[in-house]
Write an enzyme that holds these catalytic residues in place. Structure first.
Site: not given
Ligand code: C6P
Length: 418
Positions: A135, A212, A215, A238, A376
């Protein structure tokens, strides 16, 4: 039916999904005259009543600033906030609450590590290793460090199934590698990266590892000690919790050595114009008033997940994934992007001759919420030579009937658009 075959007609993995769904007020509505089918859980999950009530009850009875007052409300807020930290610690099996830093989300956690742990240690000739699956939140902070220091950003390739190439990784890691930063689970493809194998190699090379876990953490049990990672980053929103709260787990010895990232209140013990004494862990990294209600809501979310059981959640979502994969492949012209051997309940797909955004718009008219776009993860889209995909991402409150509704809506979209 053989034991290996999932049951499609009854609640599986011992989950009473109908009862679970009654805890989620948002799911009880219609969108465009149809029952809401929420399949955008990878972007953000929904919240059960228990989380909403924990937050309201905090604001109704206990709100004050933390660590600052001797009065009763401040003490209550502090107890609830620090109690939430211990709930998180237990959830990911960290050794100590000092290893749990509250941040705004995964993005902030990764930036913190990039700027405070890696940036001061690297220069030209050093290497930062990520994968082609990441991401943007696990690309851009490293790109910034590379621009700031002259260190080189290296990217482990992925293959046509959406797996990170382990052999290439073994060739790429080396004496100048200063960090390995990997997704635990890909948001764009659903690939569950076998991070244990990568971490074992990194350990042999003495390379610190950041995962990371945005997910990962809501869909299976995560044990940071068993994983043996150095940093694990995730977001509350999430995993049934509020927005604006996330967690950086960091191995204590590393956090101790890292300089503060942001300055302000709460992260200090003493300030003069000449000298500042920083606070202890984890507050050294929590400048300013923290997200108190966010932490309390996150703890409530964890209690909710634990009451169901992460292993049962994982088992049920695996059945949903298998069913959804099988049903989606019956739609003519549909191609699944990302077919890794181990996947979380995320399915990215394209439909021949139809732009993903049009699919998303038509599905919305049927009450079906999916995400369309690059998620993203633009390098992933580039690798698969698609501008975007449609993505259905499931949670344990989704049902097999909702998968049927997705497939029916896709068939209607196809008949309209092709
Ligand atoms: N992915 C998706 O629709 P934040 O925005 O900081 O809570 O998370 C960012 C982020 C980082 N790593 C991974 C693997 C992610 O999936 C995400 C967020 C969302 O897939 C929004 S782009």
């Amino acid at each position: 039916m053989s034991a290996a075959e999932p049951r499609f007609d009854t609640p599986s993995a011992g989950l009473d999904v109908a009862a679970i769904r009654r805890d989620f007020p948002v799911l009880e509505q219609t969108i465009n005259g149809r029952p809401l089918v929420y399949l955008d859980n990878a972007a953000s999950s929904q919240r059960p009543r228990q989380v909403i009530e924990a937050i309201s009850s905090y604001y109704e009875r206990d709100h004050a600033n933390v660590h600052r007052g001797v009065h009763t409300l401040s003490q209550r807020a502090t107890d609830a906030f620090e109690g939430a930290r211990d709930v998180v610690r237990r959830f990911v099996n960290a050794r100590a609450t000092q290893e749990i830093v509250f941040v705004r989300g995964t993005t902030e956690a990764i930036n913190l590590v990039a700027q405070s742990f890696v940036r001061p240690k690297v220069g030209p000739g050093d290497e930062l290793l990520i994968s082609g699956l990441e991401h943007h939140a696990n690309i851009v902070p490293w790109k910034l460090v590379s621009e700031q220091t002259g260190a080189t950003l290296k990217v482990i390739p992925i293959d046509e199934r959406g797996e990170v190439d382990f052999q290439a990784f073994e060739r790429m890691i080396g004496p100048r590698t200063r960090i390995l930063a990997l997704a635990h689970v890909s948001n764009a493809l659903g690939t569950v990266v076998p991070v244990e194998r990568f971490i074992a190699v990194a350990r042999r090379h003495g390379v610190p590892v950041l995962l990371d876990g945005a997910q990962g953490v809501a869909h299976d049990a995560v044990d940071v000690q068993a994983l043996d990672c150095d940093f694990y980053c995730f977001s509350g929103h999430k995993m049934l919790g509020p927005t604006g709260i996330g967690v950086l787990y960091g191995r204590r010895e590393l956090l101790e050595d890292m300089p503060p990232w942001q300055g302000g209140g709460d992260m200090i013990l003493a300030v003069t114009f000449e000298q500042i004494t920083y606070n202890q862990l984890p507050w050294k990294f929590e400048a300013g008033t923290p997200p108190i209600a966010g932490a309390i809501g996150l703890a409530a979310a964890i209690h909710y997940l634990e009451a169901i059981g992460m292993k049962r959640i994982a088992a049920y979502e695996a059945e949903l994934l298998e069913y959804a994969t099988r049903r989606l492949l019956t739609v003519p012209g549909l191609r699944i992007v990302g077919t890794a051997e181990r996947k979380a309940a995320v399915i990215s797909f394209v439909l021949e001759g139809v732009h993903p955004h049009d699919i998303g718009t038509i599905l919305d008219t049927e009450g079906v919420a999916i995400r369309t776009g690059h998620h993203c993860a633009m390098p992933v889209m580039d690798f698969f030579r698609v501008p975007a995909t449609a993505r259905a991402s499931m949670s344990f409150y989704n049902t097999f009937e909702e998968i049927d509704a997705l497939v029916a809506a896709l068939e209607r979209a196809r008949s309209i658009l092709t």
